[in-house]
Design an enzyme around this catalytic site. Structure first.
Site, PDB file in Angstrom:
ATOM      1  N   ASP A  23      38.787  46.213  49.037  1.00  0.00           N
ATOM      2  CA  ASP A  23      39.411  46.243  47.717  1.00  0.00           C
ATOM      3  C   ASP A  23      39.093  47.549  47.001  1.00  0.00           C
ATOM      4  O   ASP A  23      37.982  48.076  47.115  1.00  0.00           O
ATOM      5  CB  ASP A  23      38.903  45.055  46.896  1.00  0.00           C
ATOM      6  CG  ASP A  23      39.719  44.815  45.644  1.00  0.00           C
ATOM      7  OD1 ASP A  23      40.844  45.351  45.540  1.00  0.00           O
ATOM      8  OD2 ASP A  23      39.228  44.101  44.751  1.00  0.00           O
ATOM      9  N   ASN A  26      43.863  51.098  45.128  1.00  0.00           N
ATOM     10  CA  ASN A  26      44.711  51.498  44.006  1.00  0.00           C
ATOM     11  C   ASN A  26      43.899  52.104  42.866  1.00  0.00           C
ATOM     12  O   ASN A  26      44.303  53.099  42.259  1.00  0.00           O
ATOM     13  CB  ASN A  26      45.515  50.304  43.502  1.00  0.00           C
ATOM     14  CG  ASN A  26      46.775  50.059  44.324  1.00  0.00           C
ATOM     15  OD1 ASN A  26      47.363  50.989  44.850  1.00  0.00           O
ATOM     16  ND2 ASN A  26      47.170  48.808  44.450  1.00  0.00           N
ATOM     17  N   TRP A  28      41.018  53.600  43.122  1.00  0.00           N
ATOM     18  CA  TRP A  28      40.547  54.903  43.595  1.00  0.00           C
ATOM     19  C   TRP A  28      41.618  55.966  43.346  1.00  0.00           C
ATOM     20  O   TRP A  28      41.329  57.056  42.841  1.00  0.00           O
ATOM     21  CB  TRP A  28      40.198  54.807  45.068  1.00  0.00           C
ATOM     22  CG  TRP A  28      39.605  56.038  45.681  1.00  0.00           C
ATOM     23  CD1 TRP A  28      38.279  56.348  45.777  1.00  0.00           C
ATOM     24  CD2 TRP A  28      40.312  57.121  46.306  1.00  0.00           C
ATOM     25  NE1 TRP A  28      38.107  57.555  46.428  1.00  0.00           N
ATOM     26  CE2 TRP A  28      39.347  58.053  46.752  1.00  0.00           C
ATOM     27  CE3 TRP A  28      41.657  57.391  46.521  1.00  0.00           C
ATOM     28  CZ2 TRP A  28      39.688  59.230  47.420  1.00  0.00           C
ATOM     29  CZ3 TRP A  28      42.007  58.561  47.175  1.00  0.00           C
ATOM     30  CH2 TRP A  28      41.034  59.473  47.617  1.00  0.00           C
ATOM     31  N   HIS A  40      45.503  54.141  49.737  1.00  0.00           N
ATOM     32  CA  HIS A  40      45.566  53.390  50.990  1.00  0.00           C
ATOM     33  C   HIS A  40      45.290  54.307  52.186  1.00  0.00           C
ATOM     34  O   HIS A  40      44.639  53.899  53.151  1.00  0.00           O
ATOM     35  CB  HIS A  40      46.924  52.718  51.135  1.00  0.00           C
ATOM     36  CG  HIS A  40      47.197  51.690  50.076  1.00  0.00           C
ATOM     37  ND1 HIS A  40      46.368  50.607  49.859  1.00  0.00           N
ATOM     38  CD2 HIS A  40      48.204  51.597  49.164  1.00  0.00           C
ATOM     39  CE1 HIS A  40      46.852  49.872  48.870  1.00  0.00           C
ATOM     40  NE2 HIS A  40      47.960  50.453  48.430  1.00  0.00           N
ATOM     41  N   GLU A  70      50.146  37.547  49.762  1.00  0.00           N
ATOM     42  CA  GLU A  70      50.535  37.762  48.364  1.00  0.00           C
ATOM     43  C   GLU A  70      50.885  39.226  48.077  1.00  0.00           C
ATOM     44  O   GLU A  70      51.483  39.536  47.037  1.00  0.00           O
ATOM     45  CB  GLU A  70      49.415  37.322  47.422  1.00  0.00           C
ATOM     46  CG  GLU A  70      49.190  35.825  47.340  1.00  0.00           C
ATOM     47  CD  GLU A  70      48.404  35.276  48.521  1.00  0.00           C
ATOM     48  OE1 GLU A  70      47.603  36.039  49.108  1.00  0.00           O
ATOM     49  OE2 GLU A  70      48.603  34.098  48.871  1.00  0.00           O
ATOM     50  N   ASN A  71      50.524  40.133  48.982  1.00  0.00           N
ATOM     51  CA  ASN A  71      50.746  41.556  48.730  1.00  0.00           C
ATOM     52  C   ASN A  71      52.215  41.964  48.757  1.00  0.00           C
ATOM     53  O   ASN A  71      52.562  43.070  48.314  1.00  0.00           O
ATOM     54  CB  ASN A  71      49.970  42.416  49.731  1.00  0.00           C
ATOM     55  CG  ASN A  71      48.473  42.439  49.470  1.00  0.00           C
ATOM     56  OD1 ASN A  71      47.673  42.724  50.364  1.00  0.00           O
ATOM     57  ND2 ASN A  71      48.067  42.134  48.238  1.00  0.00           N
ATOM     58  N   ARG A  74      53.799  43.270  45.498  1.00  0.00           N
ATOM     59  CA  ARG A  74      53.557  44.610  44.967  1.00  0.00           C
ATOM     60  C   ARG A  74      54.858  45.415  44.950  1.00  0.00           C
ATOM     61  O   ARG A  74      55.844  45.033  45.584  1.00  0.00           O
ATOM     62  CB  ARG A  74      52.500  45.321  45.813  1.00  0.00           C
ATOM     63  CG  ARG A  74      51.126  44.673  45.710  1.00  0.00           C
ATOM     64  CD  ARG A  74      50.074  45.479  46.432  1.00  0.00           C
ATOM     65  NE  ARG A  74      48.743  44.893  46.263  1.00  0.00           N
ATOM     66  CZ  ARG A  74      47.619  45.469  46.659  1.00  0.00           C
ATOM     67  NH1 ARG A  74      47.661  46.664  47.268  1.00  0.00           N
ATOM     68  NH2 ARG A  74      46.458  44.875  46.465  1.00  0.00           N
ATOM     69  N   ILE A 198      37.151  35.374  46.547  1.00  0.00           N
ATOM     70  CA  ILE A 198      37.480  35.358  47.971  1.00  0.00           C
ATOM     71  C   ILE A 198      38.941  35.712  48.242  1.00  0.00           C
ATOM     72  O   ILE A 198      39.295  36.116  49.350  1.00  0.00           O
ATOM     73  CB  ILE A 198      37.119  33.987  48.582  1.00  0.00           C
ATOM     74  CG1 ILE A 198      37.109  34.056  50.103  1.00  0.00           C
ATOM     75  CG2 ILE A 198      38.042  32.898  48.072  1.00  0.00           C
ATOM     76  CD1 ILE A 198      36.519  32.829  50.755  1.00  0.00           C
ATOM     77  N   GLU A 210      27.556  34.213  54.103  1.00  0.00           N
ATOM     78  CA  GLU A 210      26.816  34.866  53.025  1.00  0.00           C
ATOM     79  C   GLU A 210      27.737  35.922  52.415  1.00  0.00           C
ATOM     80  O   GLU A 210      28.408  36.661  53.140  1.00  0.00           O
ATOM     81  CB  GLU A 210      25.545  35.532  53.562  1.00  0.00           C
ATOM     82  CG  GLU A 210      24.526  34.561  54.129  1.00  0.00           C
ATOM     83  CD  GLU A 210      23.899  33.680  53.066  1.00  0.00           C
ATOM     84  OE1 GLU A 210      23.780  34.141  51.910  1.00  0.00           O
ATOM     85  OE2 GLU A 210      23.528  32.537  53.390  1.00  0.00           O
TER      86      GLU A 210
END
Length: 243
Positions: A23, A26, A28, A40, A70-71, A74, A198, A210
């Protein structure tokens, strides 16, 4: 291995399976006043560094969340750029994966991609299929709920066909129909960018993972960050619901 074993000087065993939610691409790019695709593209470099770091650390399976179901929401220009980047990466990285003995798998609803991208995915998987080192699983057009629903659908078809009774369905049988069912569940899940959720990733498989959340944006992620996450993992005492 217990903390007392580590205290006696024995090296801790690396997590067999590390999963990463990559993650921050964008943000960055936005911080640098660049278009999103630049983030990307820089993130692809972080993927390369991380794959090599995980292989050197002795990790058996590395799963990277590259593109969620879900991307697709975009902007079209960003999605198109991601598809082109995915295609280029598949073509470019196969040689490097073979050099490291890494086997590539792509999990998710790949039928949602173009025919040419599906073909490149199959080619990259086949080109690395005999490698016996680390498994690199790329989650693309993947969602944890989709994964569980597909497993349920597969079992429902067996019940309808009469080859399975509803009473025979349990956690083990459902697990056998999920993505990565033949591999160990993730011991460690890392998310970059400081977000602590998550995001529909490996919902079934991460039941006892973990979690380590790091503030670094994904394009800046390197071996030092990976090592820091491993160190945090080694400090945990895993109980799996016990005391």
């Amino acid at each position: 291995m217990s903390q007392s074993d580590q205290g006696r000087g024995q090296s801790p065993l690396p997590p067999a399976h590390v999963a990463i939610i990559m993650d921050g691409n964008n943000r960055w790019a936005k911080n640098k006043l660049l278009p999103s695709i630049a983030g990307h593209t820089a993130g692809a470099g972080a993927v390369r560094r991380t794959v090599e770091a995980a292989a050197r650390a002795g990790v058996k399976v590395l799963t990277l969340f590259a593109f969620s179901s879900e991307n697709w929401k975009r902007p079209k220009a960003e999605v198109d750029g991601l598809m082109r980047l995915f295609m280029r990466s598949l073509k470019k990285e196969v040689k490097r994966l073979n050099e490291y003995g890494i086997r590539l798998r792509v999990i998710g609803d790949t039928q949602g991609f173009s025919d040419s991208l599906q073909q490149e995915i199959r080619h990259a998987e086949q080109a690395t299929v005999t490698n016996s080192g680390m498994v690199l699983a790329i989650a693309a057009n993947y969602g944890g709920r989709w994964d569980i629903a597909e497993a349920a659908k597969s079992l429902a078809k067996q019940v309808a066909a009469g080859s399975l009774s509803a009473d025979e369905i349990d956690e083990t049988r459902l697990h056998q129909h999920t993505c990565l069912a033949d591999l160990p569940p993730p011991d460690l899940m890392i998310r970059t960018s400081g977000e602590q959720r998550i995001s529909n990733f490996l919902l079934w498989q991460a039941a006892y993972s973990e979690f380590v959340f790091l503030p670094v944006l994904w394009p800046d992620f390197d071996e030092n960050h990976f090592t820091a996450a491993l160190s945090e993992y080694y400090s945990r005492q895993r109980r799996y619901g016990g005391r």
